[in-house]
Design an enzyme around this catalytic site. Structure first.
Site: not given
Ligand code: GLP
Length: 263
Positions: A66, A135, A137, A142
């Protein structure tokens, strides 16, 4: 499917090892890569292990999950910048074989379709790494995203914008949209590792464990995947039903046996 590790360090050790094994043992490897704090120790250990053995990267392809829409690639919080900082600057992947979704303001449907097609043209992803949002995702899919979605542009939820604004000194810079691989693209990977570390992930991990496949909890699509595992540290696992979890030693033992057979 749920494996509990003592800390994020043991998870990173296991995941980076599995990545290296694929590079060494396969003629060609296609990785699906993720960003976020959870992945930082994984890439750190991957870099160290890579330096020790330096396998050829000629046939390694990387596709990121992403990217934010509207942040220039050189913005320190763009996922392009993240990948450079945490991985690509340190390991000599062939830059022609490294792909991230385009997050320019002009990002459009045709580019999204082309991204999914590019992955398919490489034969699909062998190993997909995933983090998880609070949440539920995965990527930036989402809650409510159809399970049959392909790469698309998404309006970020309030919760995601709140969670991720911690990375932005100026909160107004937090993007409202992102481009993400779709859920269908993700589950077409041959193998999926979903990583969750820290107490702030405990609630969503318990919800994921209790859930059936449900579009309101995007990560629950992994229940349908034959080869998806969830790797948690003790903090993220604190609200799980332990009788349905396995210890990380079971996983490392099995994988070591498989690796020994292959050599
Ligand atoms: C972000 C990314 C995801 C990631 C998630 C968790 O929004 N789009 O790909 O897995 O959040 O992030 P973190 O590892 O910083 O908790």
């Amino acid at each position: 499917m749920f494996y509990i590790f003592p800390t994020a360090t043991e998870i990173a050790d296991f995941v980076s090892e599995q990545m290296l094994l694929r590079i060494k043992n396969q003629n060609k490897t296609v990785f699906g890569l993720a960003t976020g704090s959870t992945m930082e120790p994984v890439y750190e250990q991957f870099i160290q292990k890579y330096r020790q053995c330096q396998p050829s990267l000629e046939q390694v392809y990387c596709f990121n999950l992403d990217e934010y829409v509207g942040l220039p690639a050189e913005h320190p919080q763009s996922y392009h910048a993240y990948m450079q900082k945490h991985l690509f600057r340190h390991v000599p992947f062939n830059q022609q074989q490294v792909f991230l979704p385009c997050g320019q303001k002009t990002a459009n449907e045709a580019e999204c379709q082309a991204f999914s097609a590019l992955i398919q043209a490489q034969g699909g992803i062998d190993l997909q790494l995933l983090g998880i949002g609070t949440n539920g995702h995965i990527g930036f899919n989402e809650p409510g995203t159809p399970f049959n979605s392909r790469t698309h542009i998404v309006a970020l939820s309030e919760q995601t914008r709140r969670d991720n604004s911690r990375f932005f000194a100026n909160k107004n810079e937090m993007p409202t949209h992102a481009v993400t691989l779709g859920l269908k693209d993700i589950v077409e990977a041959e193998e999926v590792f979903l990583l969750a570390t820290g107490a702030h992930k405990a609630e969503i991990m318990a919800a994921l464990q209790r859930s059936r496949s449900d579009e309101q909890l995007p990560a629950s699509i992994l229940h349908e995947h034959p080869n998806a595992i969830v790797l948690l540290d003790a903090q993220a696992a604190q609200e799980l039903d332990r009788s349905l979890c396995r210890s990380y030693q079971d996983l490392t033992r099995t994988r070591t046996a498989i690796a020994e057979k292959a050599t």
